[in-house]
Design a protein around this motif. Structure first.
Motif, short mmCIF file in Angstrom:
data_model
loop_
_atom_site.label_atom_id
_atom_site.label_comp_id
_atom_site.label_asym_id
_atom_site.label_seq_id
_atom_site.Cartn_x
_atom_site.Cartn_y
_atom_site.Cartn_z
N ASP A 126 0.84 -1.21 0.00
CA ASP A 126 0.00 0.00 0.00
C ASP A 126 0.87 1.26 0.00
OD1 ASP A 126 -2.23 -1.58 0.13
OD2 ASP A 126 -2.49 -1.38 2.30
N GLU A 127 0.42 2.26 -0.72
CA GLU A 127 1.13 3.54 -0.74
C GLU A 127 0.35 4.57 0.09
OE1 GLU A 127 1.68 4.60 -4.86
OE2 GLU A 127 3.14 2.98 -5.17
N VAL A 128 1.11 5.37 0.81
CA VAL A 128 0.52 6.42 1.65
C VAL A 128 1.19 7.74 1.28
CG1 VAL A 128 0.21 7.23 4.03
CG2 VAL A 128 0.03 4.78 3.51
N ILE A 129 0.40 8.71 0.88
CA ILE A 129 0.96 9.99 0.43
C ILE A 129 1.16 10.91 1.63
CG2 ILE A 129 0.59 12.02 -1.02
CD1 ILE A 129 -0.88 10.21 -2.97
N VAL A 130 2.38 11.45 1.73
CA VAL A 130 2.81 12.26 2.88
C VAL A 130 3.53 13.50 2.33
CG1 VAL A 130 4.23 12.18 4.99
CG2 VAL A 130 3.23 10.08 4.14
N PRO A 131 3.41 14.66 2.97
CA PRO A 131 4.18 15.80 2.48
C PRO A 131 5.68 15.59 2.69
CG PRO A 131 3.11 16.34 4.55
CD PRO A 131 2.60 14.99 4.14
N ALA A 132 6.47 16.16 1.78
CA ALA A 132 7.92 15.97 1.86
C ALA A 132 8.50 16.64 3.10
CB ALA A 132 8.58 16.54 0.61
N ILE A 133 7.89 17.75 3.52
CA ILE A 133 8.44 18.47 4.67
C ILE A 133 7.56 18.22 5.89
CG2 ILE A 133 8.86 20.78 5.64
CD1 ILE A 133 10.42 21.41 3.32
N THR A 134 8.04 17.37 6.76
CA THR A 134 7.37 17.08 8.03
C THR A 134 8.36 16.27 8.86
OG1 THR A 134 5.50 15.97 9.12
CG2 THR A 134 6.25 14.99 7.06
N GLN A 148 -1.24 14.19 -8.37
CA GLN A 148 -0.27 13.60 -9.31
C GLN A 148 0.36 12.32 -8.76
OE1 GLN A 148 2.25 16.99 -9.73
NE2 GLN A 148 0.88 18.01 -11.19
N LYS A 149 0.40 12.21 -7.43
CA LYS A 149 1.09 11.06 -6.82
C LYS A 149 0.16 9.87 -6.58
CE LYS A 149 4.98 13.31 -6.53
NZ LYS A 149 6.26 13.26 -5.94
N ILE A 150 -1.13 10.06 -6.79
CA ILE A 150 -2.08 8.96 -6.55
C ILE A 150 -1.91 7.88 -7.63
CG2 ILE A 150 -4.54 8.33 -6.55
CD1 ILE A 150 -5.12 10.95 -5.11
N THR A 151 -1.84 6.63 -7.17
CA THR A 151 -1.78 5.48 -8.08
C THR A 151 -2.85 4.47 -7.64
OG1 THR A 151 -0.35 4.00 -6.79
CG2 THR A 151 0.77 5.72 -8.07
N PRO A 152 -3.03 3.40 -8.38
CA PRO A 152 -4.01 2.39 -7.93
C PRO A 152 -3.63 1.78 -6.57
CG PRO A 152 -3.43 2.05 -10.24
CD PRO A 152 -2.50 3.10 -9.73
N ILE A 177 0.91 20.52 2.58
CA ILE A 177 0.86 19.58 1.45
C ILE A 177 0.04 20.20 0.33
CG2 ILE A 177 -1.15 18.30 2.36
CD1 ILE A 177 0.24 15.72 1.37
N ASP A 178 0.55 20.08 -0.90
CA ASP A 178 -0.09 20.71 -2.06
C ASP A 178 -1.04 19.70 -2.71
OD1 ASP A 178 -0.76 21.74 -4.51
OD2 ASP A 178 1.29 22.39 -5.01
N ALA A 180 -11.82 15.79 -1.21
CA ALA A 180 -12.39 15.50 -2.54
C ALA A 180 -11.54 14.42 -3.25
CB ALA A 180 -12.45 16.77 -3.37
N LEU A 181 -10.22 14.55 -3.14
CA LEU A 181 -9.34 13.55 -3.78
C LEU A 181 -9.52 12.18 -3.13
CD1 LEU A 181 -6.01 15.61 -4.07
CD2 LEU A 181 -7.50 14.88 -5.94
N ALA A 182 -9.59 12.17 -1.80
CA ALA A 182 -9.71 10.90 -1.06
C ALA A 182 -11.05 10.23 -1.37
CB ALA A 182 -9.54 11.14 0.43
N ALA A 183 -12.11 11.04 -1.42
CA ALA A 183 -13.46 10.47 -1.63
C ALA A 183 -13.56 9.87 -3.03
CB ALA A 183 -14.51 11.56 -1.43
N LYS A 184 -12.97 10.60 -4.01
CA LYS A 184 -13.05 10.11 -5.40
C LYS A 184 -12.42 8.72 -5.54
CE LYS A 184 -11.12 12.50 -9.01
NZ LYS A 184 -10.78 13.78 -9.61
#
Ligand SMILES: Cc1ncc(COP(=O)(O)O)c(C=O)c1O
Length: 383
Positions: A75-83, A117-121, A110-111, A143-147
């Motif tokens: 599983d991939e988890v998207i995280v901001p680069a600066i944290t 752009q980083k979301i994958t299956p 986080i932008d 909105a991105l998460a719900a989609k």
């Protein structure tokens, strides 16, 4: 006489805190007693959330949130680069892979465009960090998460009491993680909590923090039974009663501390207004900032020194400035384990070179704050 160094953050302990801890120490319960639930309810209520699950660090809170979302290998988890590294490490504890999204340079949040752009299956969750005390753009992230039907976690370790479009942090994401480390808004020495409105996930997280066992010692004692079942592999992430006693006492002063922090930030903003080489981070108009950190960006084009020299100048003047944070994938563990290379998140990398965290804590005197600003002003003349 030499002036005492000014730290970037500092806890505040008073007699009520001491009395609360002493009472807990004299009670029958040093750990997993009545104060755990009391602290969970009080903190959840302060944030407007339905359920609080106390754990023994902010890192444990993030790990617990990953388990509640059932993050696993692949599983991939998207995280901001600066944290702080813990925001990303939590996914790895469960076998997942952190994928780094870029940040907005003027807020270091986080932008959402980069997230998209980083979301994958394989993406299963987004961890938004409320950097410095300002909430991320939750509507865009939701909105991105719900989609895609993926989880949304707030790493709200910097932001108890902050608001996004009138909603308090702790009520917006599926799960929100907090830290009670001494530099944070309120402390339990070490400690953390996950807030959620989801009863099922809350029950799962209570089990997970107690080895994956389906009951705790106190509830078994009440029920007059010795039997328990370990239904999954959990951890000992319990937050002791004695530390909850400190948290309960500290929480009473949290609203005042947040407004003290906001007043300190407003004073910094005013004092830096005429310094074109200092750019404080922006706070968006639809949010309030709880100001865990006060971060400035140095316009290095207007200076003859780099950030390292600026940091040293403040250090030599007895000011313990700091830098929050290097892009996580710069760390050797991330480079070696995942093969991440420089250039992955250009905004994060460019902004990292410019940032400095200045002292910010309730009790920072106006005189000390004026002194900090006077030393930042001197950067213009350094070479
Ligand atoms: C953004 C962020 N996430 C997670 C953590 C981890 O919290 P703790 O130190 O309580 O484990 C911190 C603490 O510094 C933090 O700043």
């Amino acid at each position: 006489m030499a002036r005492a160094p000014i730290p970037y953050g500092r806890q505040n302990i008073d007699d009520e805190d001491l009395a609360s801890v002493a009472e807990a120490l004299r009670s029958a319960w040093l750990t997993t007693g009545p104060r755990v639930g009391e602290f969970e309810r009080a903190f959840a209520e302060f944030c407007g959330a339905g359920q609080g699950v106390a754990v023994n660090s902010g890192t444990a809170a993030l790990h617990t949130a990953m388990r509640a979302l059932k993050i696993g290998p692949g599983d991939e988890v998207i995280v901001p680069a600066i944290t702080f590294a813990a925001s990303a490490n939590a996914a790895i504890y469960e076998g997942g892979k952190p994928v780094f999204a870029d940040v907005e340079p003027d807020t270091l949040l986080i932008d959402p465009t980069s997230v998209e752009q980083k979301i994958t299956p394989r993406t299963r969750a987004i961890v938004a960090v409320d950097y410095g005390g300002q909430p991320a753009d939750y509507d865009a992230l939701r909105a991105l998460a719900a989609k895609r039907g993926i989880g949304l976690v707030a790493d709200a370790c910097h932001a108890p009491g902050a608001t996004y479009k009138g909603r308090k942090v702790g009520t917006i994401a599926d799960l929100s993680a907090f830290s009670f480390h001494p530099v944070k808004h309120l402390t339990t020495c070490e400690g953390g909590m996950v807030l959620t409105n989801d009863l099922e996930m809350a029950a799962h997280m209570r089990r997970f923090r107690n080895h994956g066992i389906d009951s705790d010692h106190r509830s078994r004692e009440k029920a007059g039974t010795f039997a328990y079942d370990m239904v999954e592999l959990g951890y000992n992430y319990r937050l002791p009663d004695v530390q909850c006693a400190l948290g309960i006492a500290q929480l009473k002063r949290l609203p005042q501390w947040i407004s003290d922090r906001q007043a300190i930030a407003a004073r910094y903003d005013k004092m830096f207004a005429d310094l074109p080489f200092v750019r404080p981070l922006a706070t968006r108009p639809d949010r309030t900032n709880a100001y865990h950190l006060y971060v400035i960006r140095l316009d290095l084009g207007q200076l003859q020194v780099d950030r390292r020299r600026a940091f040293d100048h403040l250090k030599d003047a007895g000011i313990a400035a700091n830098v929050h944070y290097a892009p996580i994938y710069h760390h050797s563990f991330y480079r070696e384990r995942f093969g991440y290379q420089p250039g992955l998140c250009p905004q994060a990398e460019a902004t990292y070179r410019e940032i400095l965290t200045l002292p910010m804590f309730p009790g920072l005197s106006e005189a000390d704050q004026g002194y900090v600003v006077s030393k930042v002003r001197e950067l213009k003349n350094l070479c």
